[in-house]
Design a protein around this motif. Sequence first.
Motif, PDB file in Angstrom:
ATOM      1  N   ARG A 189       0.771  -1.252   0.111  1.00  0.00           N
ATOM      2  CA  ARG A 189       0.040  -0.157   0.134  1.00  0.00           C
ATOM      3  C   ARG A 189       0.995   1.278  -0.041  1.00  0.00           C
ATOM      4  O   ARG A 189       0.647   2.284  -0.587  1.00  0.00           O
ATOM      5  N   ALA A 190       2.022   1.069   0.779  1.00  0.00           N
ATOM      6  CA  ALA A 190       2.961   2.417   0.977  1.00  0.00           C
ATOM      7  C   ALA A 190       3.568   2.556  -0.663  1.00  0.00           C
ATOM      8  O   ALA A 190       3.862   3.626  -1.012  1.00  0.00           O
ATOM      9  N   GLN A 191       4.098   1.307  -1.379  1.00  0.00           N
ATOM     10  CA  GLN A 191       4.570   1.546  -2.671  1.00  0.00           C
ATOM     11  C   GLN A 191       3.579   2.089  -3.495  1.00  0.00           C
ATOM     12  O   GLN A 191       3.932   3.093  -4.541  1.00  0.00           O
TER      13      GLN A 191
ATOM     14  N   VAL B  76       2.304  -1.584  -8.989  1.00  0.00           N
ATOM     15  CA  VAL B  76       2.890  -2.320  -8.099  1.00  0.00           C
ATOM     16  C   VAL B  76       3.193  -3.720  -8.820  1.00  0.00           C
ATOM     17  O   VAL B  76       2.215  -4.131  -9.176  1.00  0.00           O
ATOM     18  N   PHE B  77       4.263  -4.317  -8.786  1.00  0.00           N
ATOM     19  CA  PHE B  77       4.574  -5.427  -9.524  1.00  0.00           C
ATOM     20  C   PHE B  77       5.323  -6.270  -8.430  1.00  0.00           C
ATOM     21  O   PHE B  77       6.234  -5.971  -7.506  1.00  0.00           O
TER      22      PHE B  77
ATOM     23  N   ALA C 216      -0.645  -6.511  -5.204  1.00  0.00           N
ATOM     24  CA  ALA C 216       0.051  -6.096  -6.276  1.00  0.00           C
ATOM     25  C   ALA C 216      -1.077  -5.854  -7.696  1.00  0.00           C
ATOM     26  O   ALA C 216      -1.895  -6.458  -7.550  1.00  0.00           O
ATOM     27  N   ASP C 217      -0.702  -5.171  -8.341  1.00  0.00           N
ATOM     28  CA  ASP C 217      -1.205  -5.065  -9.594  1.00  0.00           C
ATOM     29  C   ASP C 217      -1.007  -6.145 -10.636  1.00  0.00           C
ATOM     30  O   ASP C 217      -2.053  -6.649 -11.357  1.00  0.00           O
TER      31      ASP C 217
ATOM     32  N   GLU D  60      10.420   2.851  -0.753  1.00  0.00           N
ATOM     33  CA  GLU D  60       9.078   2.276  -1.689  1.00  0.00           C
ATOM     34  C   GLU D  60       9.244   1.791  -2.896  1.00  0.00           C
ATOM     35  O   GLU D  60       8.254   0.945  -3.231  1.00  0.00           O
ATOM     36  N   ASP D  61      10.391   1.988  -3.692  1.00  0.00           N
ATOM     37  CA  ASP D  61      10.255   1.724  -4.965  1.00  0.00           C
ATOM     38  C   ASP D  61      10.803   0.160  -5.358  1.00  0.00           C
ATOM     39  O   ASP D  61      10.403  -0.686  -5.963  1.00  0.00           O
ATOM     40  N   ALA D  62      11.541  -0.341  -4.144  1.00  0.00           N
ATOM     41  CA  ALA D  62      11.804  -1.759  -3.937  1.00  0.00           C
ATOM     42  C   ALA D  62      11.970  -2.238  -2.661  1.00  0.00           C
ATOM     43  O   ALA D  62      12.635  -1.805  -1.997  1.00  0.00           O
TER      44      ALA D  62
END
Length: 454
Positions: free
Chosen positions: A45-47, A145-146, A217-218, A198-200
Amino acid sequence: MLDVDALGPQGTYRTRNREPVATMAGDVVAELSIAPPLYVSRALRAQRSVRALPVHEREAALAKAADIFATGVIAGLDFEGYAALASRISGVPISVTRAGARSVISGVGAAFDAVGPARPTGAVQDWRDERTRQGAAVWARRGEVFAVLASGNGPGVHGLWPQALALGYRVAVRPSRREPLTAHRLVHALRQAGFRPEDAVYLPTDHRGADEMIRSADLAMVYGGQSVIDKYAHDPTVFVNGPGRAKILITADRDWREHLDVIVDSIADLGGVACVNTTAVLFEGDPAPLAEAIAARLSSIAVRPADHDDAVLPTQTLSAATALAKQLAVAAEGTTALLGADQVVAPLSDNCAALRPAVHLLSGPDVAKLNVELPFPCVWVAPWTRGDGMAPLRQSLVLGAITGNDNLIDDLLAEPTIANVYRGGHPTHHTAPDIPHDGFLADFLMRNKGFIRD
């Protein structure tokens, strides 16, 4: 004792639930934090709450991360120390582990260039491109998000998902407990290079946490066996990397003796543990002499501990190796064993064994046996005729075609269940930036949107 903690949006997170990480010899060398599902959902969620970094920042950070991964001291380990420990934990030979780790370095450094071949020539990457004034396709993300549920059969799998960072995704990685070090080192390197927390994120977790990652995730990429394929077969948001079941086909117009080197290399290189290692060889003629020649070559491979520089064969715990041998014995019923299950287990200590190669000769192209893939050099050799057609060749990540028949190449390329076709003297484990693995990852992550502006 190495502490391998989760790396969340707020930084390092040491959970109360931690698991020991042991080498194949049984020595506990690390402790792995296991993130609970609630922490996983909050991390993703933060990502989602942050926008992608600008393109130029992502490109610069990926190049810097590759250098940090290669030369930095991360979690107390330099590159050689990390590779040696990863080899001891996973049982993958040290030379193969080093090569896989170097492929991570090149994959991260070249992530921007690697996504290029997947972009349609008529599409632009940025809506600000002048071509959009007349109308064009814009190459756009299918989500934000992946999630990556990684395998542990070598570091190389972590050279692929940084392409998602290049495309602007935020990525959540669940490492394999069999080898948790590569992803840990890489996420640290990405953060040191300029990516935000947040990126990884690095999220060791259990099955409930893994399911939560996919829900939150999406899009997701998962690795696993047939059960994993079956679980996600009808979920368009999950890209499954399953067994490779790579094969080599040699037609009657070619002399297999001239190609024996590449056949054996395809079977045994990378320790025989990769999805691109050959598991079946089919020959348009009598396959017995070919099978005997393969067995002679493979039987000469020396048994070594995984940390020996000359090691070729993978290692497992003695109990796991014995279980694999029993599995092979059941699968091989009705075949002729040239190197059978009875000789596969090669004890190295009271707790650890190397896995010797296995070679079995089939009387016909039995599809069920040809698709049995095990995590060591194990190959099925069978006859093939034009009348057998595509049926024995299907479900192959790579099909090596040693043939002069152009029409056959057309048929192989037209077969939907064969992902890649290598014609001639190329091992099935061959990789190159312009060659997709199972399609380009960007094929899954991106789509074309129509766009026009004033």
